[in-house]
Design an enzyme around this catalytic site. Structure first.
Site, PDB file in Angstrom:
ATOM      1  N   TYR A  32       0.858  -1.190   0.000  1.00 55.43           N
ATOM      2  CA  TYR A  32       0.000   0.000   0.000  1.00 55.43           C
ATOM      3  C   TYR A  32       0.895   1.242   0.000  1.00 55.43           C
ATOM      4  CZ  TYR A  32      -3.475  -3.390   1.778  1.00 55.43           C
ATOM      5  OH  TYR A  32      -4.284  -4.476   1.970  1.00 55.43           O
ATOM      6  N   HIS A  63      -0.318 -12.429   1.801  1.00 52.12           N
ATOM      7  CA  HIS A  63      -1.313 -11.590   1.136  1.00 52.12           C
ATOM      8  C   HIS A  63      -1.819 -12.182  -0.176  1.00 52.12           C
ATOM      9  CE1 HIS A  63      -3.559  -8.001   0.478  1.00 52.12           C
ATOM     10  NE2 HIS A  63      -2.813  -7.541  -0.500  1.00 52.12           N
TER      11      HIS A  63
END
Length: 169
Positions: A16, A70
Site C-alpha cells: 500500500y 497476502h
C-alpha cells in the site's frame, strides 16, 4: 485520535505504497496501544524473512502482532506451505519474537477455504459485507469451529454498495 475513538487495530501492507513508513512515524511512542497487522506478497522463505525485517524497520517496532500472507492464488498457496516456502519464514520470525501471529488474506473463496482447512494460520482476512452469501457466512462459521480469527474486509463490498446506492438514487 484513533485511541480516543476506541480504534486499536491497524492493518497495512508495504504494497500500500508508503503506509508502513507513515504508520511507523505516527505510532512512535504509542505503538503498544495498537494491534498492528501487515502483510507480504512473498511466497518463499528468504523473501518473507526479508519482508518481515523491512516491515519491522518501516513500522519502527520490534514486533508485529499479525503478519499475513497476502492474497495467494491456489498455486501460490501450495508454494507458501512447501519446504522453503514463506510459511517457514513466518514460523522462524514467530519463534524469534518478530511476529506474534500468522495469518492469510484471500479474495477467492476456494483459497480461503483451503487456508482454513489447512490449520496453518491463526487468522483469515476475507471480504464480508451485506452482500455476502451463504458461502462467505459458512466460511466465518468454519473459522470459528477451527478456533481461527476472522477479519472482515471490504465491508462496503469494495465500493459496490455505493455504486448500487447511486444507481437506485
Amino acid at each position: 485520535k484513533l485511541r480516543e475513538a476506541g480504534i486499536n487495530y491497524i492493518d497495512t501492507a508495504r504494497g500500500y505504497t508508503v503506509s508502513e513508513s507513515y504508520l511507523g512515524e505516527a505510532l512512535e511512542g504509542i505503538r503498544q496501544d495498537f494491534i498492528l497487522a501487515t502483510k507480504s506478497m512473498s511466497r518463499d522463505k528468504a523473501s518473507m524473512a526479508k519482508d518481515i525485517d523491512i516491515s519491522l524497520q518501516n513500522l519502527r517496532t520490534d514486533y508485529i502482532d499479525l503478519y499475513q500472507c497476502h492474497n495467494p492464488t491456489p498455486a501460490e498457496l501450495e508454494k507458501i506451505c512447501a519446504p522453503g516456502g514463506a510459511l517457514e519464514g513466518l514460523l522462524e520470525a514467530k519463534a524469534a519474537g518478530k511476529i506474534r501471529h500468522i495469518g492469510i488474506t484471500a479474495h477467492k473463496i476456494k483459497v480461503a477455504e483451503e487456508a482454513v482447512e489447512s490449520g496453518l494460520y491463526e487468522t483469515l482476512q476475507f471480504p464480508l459485507s451485506y452482500l455476502s452469501g451463504e458461502q462467505e457466512l459458512n466460511l466465518v462459521k468454519r473459522c470459528k469451529e477451527q478456533n481461527m480469527g476472522y477479519i472482515a474486509m471490504k465491508a462496503l463490498a469494495g465500493g459496490l454498495i455505493n455504486t448500487l446506492i447511486n444507481l437506485v438514487g
